[in-house]
Design a protein around this motif. Structure first.
Motif, mmCIF file in Angstrom:
data_model
loop_
_atom_site.group_PDB
_atom_site.id
_atom_site.type_symbol
_atom_site.label_atom_id
_atom_site.label_comp_id
_atom_site.label_asym_id
_atom_site.label_seq_id
_atom_site.Cartn_x
_atom_site.Cartn_y
_atom_site.Cartn_z
ATOM 1 N N PRO A 236 51.203 45.020 53.961
ATOM 2 C CA PRO A 236 52.673 45.317 54.661
ATOM 3 C C PRO A 236 53.352 44.095 55.085
ATOM 4 O O PRO A 236 53.054 43.305 55.417
ATOM 5 N N THR A 237 54.819 44.448 54.695
ATOM 6 C CA THR A 237 55.681 43.281 55.346
ATOM 7 C C THR A 237 56.958 43.631 56.002
ATOM 8 O O THR A 237 57.614 42.920 56.598
ATOM 9 N N THR A 238 56.767 45.074 56.413
ATOM 10 C CA THR A 238 57.792 45.578 57.564
ATOM 11 C C THR A 238 56.879 46.574 58.751
ATOM 12 O O THR A 238 55.777 46.335 58.306
ATOM 13 N N TYR A 239 57.685 46.966 59.173
ATOM 14 C CA TYR A 239 56.999 47.829 60.287
ATOM 15 C C TYR A 239 56.905 49.292 59.958
ATOM 16 O O TYR A 239 56.716 50.182 60.987
ATOM 17 N N ALA A 240 57.251 49.907 58.739
ATOM 18 C CA ALA A 240 57.443 51.216 58.391
ATOM 19 C C ALA A 240 56.009 52.014 58.700
ATOM 20 O O ALA A 240 56.243 53.135 59.139
#
Ligand code: NAD
Length: 356
Positions: A117-121
């Motif tokens: 993952p590269t976002t906080y979703a």
């Protein structure tokens, strides 16, 4: 602990830490697979290419066409490519859209997923899939789509712009908040959810001040992981339902909509879930949960009104109608009048009020 509960642990392996991306080849070997299909968005092609280099002979091909909300045509093209190249796993590098594409492949082929993952979703920690056909998004739960391994490397989030970091982070806080008053709330997930809020509320201001700080990025990504665990383990309520409706019907942006609606949904539920509210306020270090969430967003320069996201006043009535159409769990009964007031406040960007 007086309430009875059910707790079910979801099986996944998490490798967390700055530089943990270097462990990708050994993690692929641990999964017992040899031909990875690398997935990314067109915007993240460069990092997708780095992954290909790292995988070397373990890479079968790249599919760099992931887009928001997983249109079924994109899912079919990726499934076809996976079959054509004989892939035996997917490596998804990116945000919820890319993880979502890997899940769509897994849904029909059972291809195991390694997510980076590269976002906080938080999608990487959930068995929830979503697919959009003819403008309508369908979602479901299936443990086959839960990633087997997740590599969280905070260094990969340095490039996430501050505005998206803040709203994506508040999206993760929303998972934690609704887990605390979920119908299936249980003591383990409540511990995780409260800690997630604490980590994000502490980390996001540091990210906004110093986007390049690996310490700040580690705190925020740690909180995002806990948000994903919370979302994957227990059912959500009014806030997620409202955001799904607003996003789907009026095409409002995902993370920003969560950011605007959360304080108002929390104010609406405050009287019906006092214990959850105490925990949210404690984690935020605020006197009240709703005020604390509103102040966090405003202090980080995030949008606080639906109007600022492009919604129009005349759409509020339709939004309220849709939000009460199908019954769903919420700690406070959902009435059309109450939702209409909530939406009015969110539209204008007012400070949340208990009568929302
Ligand atoms: P996203 O995946 O759509 O990413 C947004 C944009 O940011 C993309 O262009 C992406 O390439 C770019 N990006 C991602 N990481 C970056 C980085 N580190 N640096 C620079 N750019 C970067 O956004 P999202 O908010 O992660 O995901 C939203 C989607 O995920 C929605 O469709 C939502 O419904 C879904 N979602 C699903 C679940 C689930 O459990 N199934 C959970 C949360 C979200």
């Amino acid at each position: 602990m007086s309430l009875p509960f059910v707790y079910e642990a979801l099986p996944s392996r998490v490798v967390f830490g700055v530089g943990s991306l270097q462990k990708l080849p050994e993690e692929i070997d641990k999964l017992g697979v040899t031909r990875a299909l690398v997935l990314c968005t067109p915007e993240q092609r460069a990092i997708g290419a780095d992954i290909v280099v790292m995988l070397g002979a373990r890479c079968a091909a790249v599919f760099d066409g992931a887009v928001m909300h997983v249109p079924v045509e994109v899912a079919d093209a990726a499934r076809e490519k996976a079959k054509r190249v004989g892939a035996d796993c997917s490596v998804a590098i990116g945000g919820g859209s890319t993880t979502g594409l890997a899940k769509a492949i897994a849904l029909t082929s059972e291809l195991p997923i390694l997510a980076i993952p590269t976002t906080y979703a938080g999608s990487e920690m959930t068995p929830i899939w979503g697919l959009t056909e003819g403008g309508v998004k369908k979602t479901g739960r299936d443990v086959r789509v839960l990633p087997k391994t997740v590599i969280y490397d905070p260094a990969l989030t340095i490039s996430l712009p501050v505005s998206l970091s803040v709203t994506s982070g508040i999206n993760a806080i929303a998972h934690c908040v609704e887990a605390l008053y979920s119908r299936d709330a249980n003591p383990i997930i409540s511990l995780i959810a409260e800690e997630g809020i604490r980590a994000l509320a502490g980390g996001l201001p540091k990210v906004a001040k110093q986007p390049g700080s690996l310490d700040a990025r580690s705190d925020a990504l740690y909180g995002a992981w806990l948000g994903g665990v919370s979302l994957g383990a227990v059912g959500m309520a009014l806030h997620h339902k409202l955001c799904h409706t607003l996003g789907g019907t009026f095409n409002l942006p995902h993370a920003e909509t969560h950011t605007v609606v959360l304080p108002h949904a929390v104010a609406y539920n405050a009287g019906a879930a006092p214990e959850a509210m105490n925990r949210v306020a404690r984690a935020l270090g605020a006197a009240s949960a709703a005020d604390g969430l509103y102040d966090l967003a405003a202090s980080l320069g995030a949008p606080v009104s639906l109007q600022a996201l492009g919604m129009r006043r005349e759409q509020l009535a339709q939004a309220a109608d849709l939000a009460v159409q199908n019954p769903y769990y919420n700690p406070r009964p959902v009435t059309r009048e109450g939702i209409r007031r909530l939406l009015e406040n969110a539209f204008a960007g007012n400070r949340p009020t208990a009568e929302s």
